[in-house]
Design a protein around this motif. Structure first.
Motif, PDB file in Angstrom:
ATOM      1  N   PRO A 198       0.805  -1.230   0.000  1.00 49.84           N
ATOM      2  CA  PRO A 198       0.000   0.000   0.000  1.00 49.84           C
ATOM      3  C   PRO A 198       0.834   1.273   0.000  1.00 49.84           C
ATOM      4  CG  PRO A 198      -0.954  -1.618   1.498  1.00 49.84           C
ATOM      5  CD  PRO A 198       0.362  -2.180   1.049  1.00 49.84           C
ATOM      6  N   LYS A 199       1.968   1.272   0.725  1.00 57.22           N
ATOM      7  CA  LYS A 199       2.817   2.462   0.776  1.00 57.22           C
ATOM      8  C   LYS A 199       3.405   2.765  -0.604  1.00 57.22           C
ATOM      9  CE  LYS A 199       5.388   5.729   2.617  1.00 57.22           C
ATOM     10  NZ  LYS A 199       4.822   7.001   3.114  1.00 57.22           N
ATOM     11  N   ALA A 200       3.911   1.748  -1.278  1.00 63.72           N
ATOM     12  CA  ALA A 200       4.512   1.938  -2.600  1.00 63.72           C
ATOM     13  C   ALA A 200       3.460   2.399  -3.602  1.00 63.72           C
ATOM     14  CB  ALA A 200       5.165   0.643  -3.068  1.00 63.72           C
ATOM     15  N   LEU A 201       2.286   1.783  -3.558  1.00 59.56           N
ATOM     16  CA  LEU A 201       1.215   2.155  -4.484  1.00 59.56           C
ATOM     17  C   LEU A 201       0.773   3.602  -4.251  1.00 59.56           C
ATOM     18  CD1 LEU A 201      -0.540   1.129  -6.767  1.00 59.56           C
ATOM     19  CD2 LEU A 201      -2.176   0.297  -5.070  1.00 59.56           C
ATOM     20  N   ARG A 202       0.703   4.007  -2.984  1.00 61.15           N
ATOM     21  CA  ARG A 202       0.316   5.377  -2.668  1.00 61.15           C
ATOM     22  C   ARG A 202       1.371   6.368  -3.161  1.00 61.15           C
ATOM     23  NH1 ARG A 202      -1.161   4.348   1.950  1.00 61.15           N
ATOM     24  NH2 ARG A 202       0.706   4.863   3.169  1.00 61.15           N
ATOM     25  N   LEU A 203       2.640   6.027  -2.996  1.00 56.51           N
ATOM     26  CA  LEU A 203       3.714   6.888  -3.494  1.00 56.51           C
ATOM     27  C   LEU A 203       3.584   7.114  -4.996  1.00 56.51           C
ATOM     28  CD1 LEU A 203       6.885   5.519  -1.629  1.00 56.51           C
ATOM     29  CD2 LEU A 203       6.095   7.898  -1.586  1.00 56.51           C
ATOM     30  N   LEU A 204       3.354   6.020  -5.733  1.00 56.58           N
ATOM     31  CA  LEU A 204       3.270   6.128  -7.185  1.00 56.58           C
ATOM     32  C   LEU A 204       2.018   6.884  -7.614  1.00 56.58           C
ATOM     33  CD1 LEU A 204       4.508   2.597  -8.304  1.00 56.58           C
ATOM     34  CD2 LEU A 204       5.645   4.783  -8.687  1.00 56.58           C
ATOM     35  N   ASN A 205       0.886   6.586  -6.997  1.00 47.16           N
ATOM     36  CA  ASN A 205      -0.363   7.258  -7.373  1.00 47.16           C
ATOM     37  C   ASN A 205      -0.284   8.756  -7.096  1.00 47.16           C
ATOM     38  OD1 ASN A 205      -1.641   4.988  -8.354  1.00 47.16           O
ATOM     39  ND2 ASN A 205      -2.595   4.473  -6.396  1.00 47.16           N
ATOM     40  N   ASP A 206       0.247   9.118  -5.924  1.00 46.22           N
ATOM     41  CA  ASP A 206       0.382  10.545  -5.594  1.00 46.22           C
ATOM     42  C   ASP A 206       1.326  11.235  -6.563  1.00 46.22           C
ATOM     43  OD1 ASP A 206      -1.330  10.146  -3.495  1.00 46.22           O
ATOM     44  OD2 ASP A 206       0.230  10.194  -1.926  1.00 46.22           O
ATOM     45  N   HIS A 207       2.411  10.539  -6.916  1.00 45.95           N
ATOM     46  CA  HIS A 207       3.391  11.113  -7.833  1.00 45.95           C
ATOM     47  C   HIS A 207       2.778  11.332  -9.211  1.00 45.95           C
ATOM     48  CE1 HIS A 207       7.132  11.868  -9.928  1.00 45.95           C
ATOM     49  NE2 HIS A 207       6.963  10.804 -10.690  1.00 45.95           N
ATOM     50  N   MET A 208       2.066  10.328  -9.723  1.00 47.00           N
ATOM     51  CA  MET A 208       1.496  10.450 -11.060  1.00 47.00           C
ATOM     52  C   MET A 208       0.370  11.478 -11.109  1.00 47.00           C
ATOM     53  SD  MET A 208       1.568   6.545 -12.594  1.00 47.00           S
ATOM     54  CE  MET A 208       0.664   5.811 -11.218  1.00 47.00           C
ATOM     55  N   SER A 209      -0.404  11.579 -10.032  1.00 47.72           N
ATOM     56  CA  SER A 209      -1.518  12.527 -10.028  1.00 47.72           C
ATOM     57  C   SER A 209      -1.050  13.969  -9.899  1.00 47.72           C
ATOM     58  CB  SER A 209      -2.482  12.202  -8.878  1.00 47.72           C
ATOM     59  OG  SER A 209      -1.841  12.377  -7.619  1.00 47.72           O
ATOM     60  N   SER A 210       0.166  14.178  -9.372  1.00 47.71           N
ATOM     61  CA  SER A 210       0.667  15.542  -9.181  1.00 47.71           C
ATOM     62  C   SER A 210       1.576  15.998 -10.312  1.00 47.71           C
ATOM     63  CB  SER A 210       1.450  15.628  -7.863  1.00 47.71           C
ATOM     64  OG  SER A 210       2.612  14.800  -7.909  1.00 47.71           O
ATOM     65  N   GLU A 211       1.827  15.116 -11.292  1.00 45.47           N
ATOM     66  CA  GLU A 211       2.726  15.466 -12.387  1.00 45.47           C
ATOM     67  C   GLU A 211       2.097  16.509 -13.313  1.00 45.47           C
ATOM     68  OE1 GLU A 211       5.386  11.672 -13.590  1.00 45.47           O
ATOM     69  OE2 GLU A 211       3.269  11.547 -14.072  1.00 45.47           O
ATOM     70  N   PRO A 212       2.898  17.450 -13.797  1.00 39.27           N
ATOM     71  CA  PRO A 212       2.407  18.362 -14.835  1.00 39.27           C
ATOM     72  C   PRO A 212       2.339  17.628 -16.175  1.00 39.27           C
ATOM     73  CG  PRO A 212       4.720  18.768 -14.405  1.00 39.27           C
ATOM     74  CD  PRO A 212       4.270  17.744 -13.387  1.00 39.27           C
ATOM     75  N   PRO A 213       1.633  18.178 -17.156  1.00 37.44           N
ATOM     76  CA  PRO A 213       1.603  17.536 -18.487  1.00 37.44           C
ATOM     77  C   PRO A 213       3.026  17.380 -19.013  1.00 37.44           C
ATOM     78  CG  PRO A 213      -0.003  19.295 -18.338  1.00 37.44           C
ATOM     79  CD  PRO A 213       0.830  19.396 -17.099  1.00 37.44           C
ATOM     80  N   ARG A 214       3.312  16.265 -19.640  1.00 36.14           N
ATOM     81  CA  ARG A 214       4.663  16.039 -20.149  1.00 36.14           C
ATOM     82  C   ARG A 214       4.609  15.137 -21.371  1.00 36.14           C
ATOM     83  NH1 ARG A 214       6.440  11.256 -17.207  1.00 36.14           N
ATOM     84  NH2 ARG A 214       4.545  10.184 -16.579  1.00 36.14           N
ATOM     85  N   LYS A 215       5.765  15.038 -22.065  1.00 33.56           N
ATOM     86  CA  LYS A 215       5.837  14.257 -23.294  1.00 33.56           C
ATOM     87  C   LYS A 215       6.840  13.119 -23.132  1.00 33.56           C
ATOM     88  CE  LYS A 215       4.703  18.150 -26.325  1.00 33.56           C
ATOM     89  NZ  LYS A 215       5.168  18.986 -27.463  1.00 33.56           N
ATOM     90  N   THR A 216       6.765  12.420 -22.050  1.00 31.50           N
ATOM     91  CA  THR A 216       7.618  11.256 -21.851  1.00 31.50           C
ATOM     92  C   THR A 216       6.820  10.190 -21.127  1.00 31.50           C
ATOM     93  OG1 THR A 216       9.633  10.411 -20.771  1.00 31.50           O
ATOM     94  CG2 THR A 216       8.524  12.256 -19.719  1.00 31.50           C
ATOM     95  N   GLU A 217       7.086   8.935 -21.455  1.00 37.94           N
ATOM     96  CA  GLU A 217       6.341   7.831 -20.847  1.00 37.94           C
ATOM     97  C   GLU A 217       6.937   7.400 -19.511  1.00 37.94           C
ATOM     98  OE1 GLU A 217       8.837   4.475 -23.424  1.00 37.94           O
ATOM     99  OE2 GLU A 217       6.674   4.596 -23.578  1.00 37.94           O
ATOM    100  N   HIS A 218       8.115   7.883 -19.166  1.00 35.95           N
ATOM    101  CA  HIS A 218       8.778   7.455 -17.942  1.00 35.95           C
ATOM    102  C   HIS A 218       8.113   8.039 -16.703  1.00 35.95           C
ATOM    103  CE1 HIS A 218      11.936   6.423 -20.854  1.00 35.95           C
ATOM    104  NE2 HIS A 218      12.300   5.526 -19.959  1.00 35.95           N
ATOM    105  N   LEU A 219       8.127   7.268 -15.619  1.00 33.46           N
ATOM    106  CA  LEU A 219       7.519   7.732 -14.373  1.00 33.46           C
ATOM    107  C   LEU A 219       8.361   8.804 -13.699  1.00 33.46           C
ATOM    108  CD1 LEU A 219       6.277   4.375 -12.776  1.00 33.46           C
ATOM    109  CD2 LEU A 219       4.936   6.087 -14.008  1.00 33.46           C
ATOM    110  N   PHE A 220       9.676   8.698 -13.829  1.00 32.20           N
ATOM    111  CA  PHE A 220      10.573   9.631 -13.155  1.00 32.20           C
ATOM    112  C   PHE A 220      11.403  10.360 -14.209  1.00 32.20           C
ATOM    113  CE2 PHE A 220       9.967   5.940 -10.315  1.00 32.20           C
ATOM    114  CZ  PHE A 220       9.220   6.579  -9.339  1.00 32.20           C
ATOM    115  N   TRP A 221      11.182  11.649 -14.340  1.00 34.75           N
ATOM    116  CA  TRP A 221      11.807  12.396 -15.424  1.00 34.75           C
ATOM    117  C   TRP A 221      12.211  13.781 -14.944  1.00 34.75           C
ATOM    118  CZ3 TRP A 221       8.699  16.608 -17.236  1.00 34.75           C
ATOM    119  CH2 TRP A 221       7.406  16.633 -16.718  1.00 34.75           C
TER     120      TRP A 221
END
Length: 267
Positions: A183-206
């Motif tokens: 649950p901790k890892a999933l929450r980290l990823l979901n929060d990270h992806m939901s807070s990302e600005p629009p971008r043109k790369t498929e990578h999670l960490f950029w």
């Protein structure tokens, strides 16, 4: 004390800015290292094995290995006309051989971080750039290698029934594997992806575009290692001594075994 001998600028320096997605300052550092390597060593691999000893600073060793890997990309482009992607299998296989060269290991600590160290790290990580912070916080919950985390894309998130897991492609031995997400890892990823600005790369960490690098690009492993190195240097109490991205793999394994997961399953 005499001055260091002047070395002409190697053409890799301009190439790394244009094709390697590097800032001019990083390209200058790599270019100087490559020039030094070509002056002092019969081959890149032989030079690296002699240039890095157990007493070499971690940050210096990281730069040396990364510069030799960059030279491999440049040399491949000169010989074949093909510009290798930073996560290309051929390049990743080569960089893995660099880590195994005699003399290039710093006596890696096989001990998992203590709970005190982990808490100190979480506290200190608050000051890191968001993407690097989330990437580092993810490592103890997944056991990923830092290079594997840097290569993650949204396509690596897969559903198995009601659970979300990570499909890690091309890991050690070029094997794929499924990594559960707690649950901790999933929450980290979901929060990270939901807070990302629009971008043109498929990578999670950029990295955000900059005047020198106009296009977003995935974070590189050496950038993560340097960020953690800076945290260690700024920690006056020495609480983070010995902490590396790889040590989080040991923390993950230790935690899993303590929870009753068999060692074979962890491996």
């Amino acid at each position: 004390m005499g001055r260091a001998p002047h070395r002409p600028t190697h053409p890799i320096r301009a190439w790394l800015v244009e094709h390697g997605g590097m800032s001019p300052s990083t390209a200058k550092t790599y270019g100087n290292t490559v020039a030094k390597m070509l002056d002092e060593g019969p081959t890149p691999e032989a030079w690296l094995a002699s240039a890095i000893t157990r007493d070499t600073a971690t940050r210096t060793a990281t730069v040396y290995r990364a510069a030799v890997g960059a030279y491999f990309r440049w040399r491949t482009a000169q010989d074949t006309g093909v510009v290798l992607d930073p996560n290309a299998d051929e390049l990743r296989t080569y960089t893995r051989t660099l880590k195994g060269l005699r003399g290039t290991q710093k006596g890696r600590d096989r001990t998992a971080p203590t709970l005190r160290q982990y808490r100190a790290f979480v506290e200190a990580a608050a000051g890191l750039p968001p993407a690097i912070r989330v990437l580092l916080l993810l490592l103890p919950h997944t056991g990923l290698r830092v290079s594997e985390a840097c290569a993650l894309t949204r396509d690596n998130l897969v559903r198995e029934g009601t659970r979300t897991k990570l499909l890690v492609r091309g890991g050690k031995g070029n094997k794929n594997r499924i990594v559960p997400l707690n649950p901790k890892a999933l929450r980290l990823l979901n929060d990270h992806m939901s807070s990302e600005p629009p971008r043109k790369t498929e990578h999670l960490f950029w990295r955000e575009p900059s005047p020198h690098i106009p296009d977003p690009r995935p974070i590189r492993a050496y950038e993560v290692e340097i960020a953690l190195q800076k945290l260690r240097e700024c920690d006056e109490g020495g609480r983070l001594d010995g902490l590396t991205p790889h040590s989080f793999r040991h923390l993950y394994a230790t935690t899993a075994v303590r929870k009753g997961i068999s060692l074979a399953a962890v491996q």
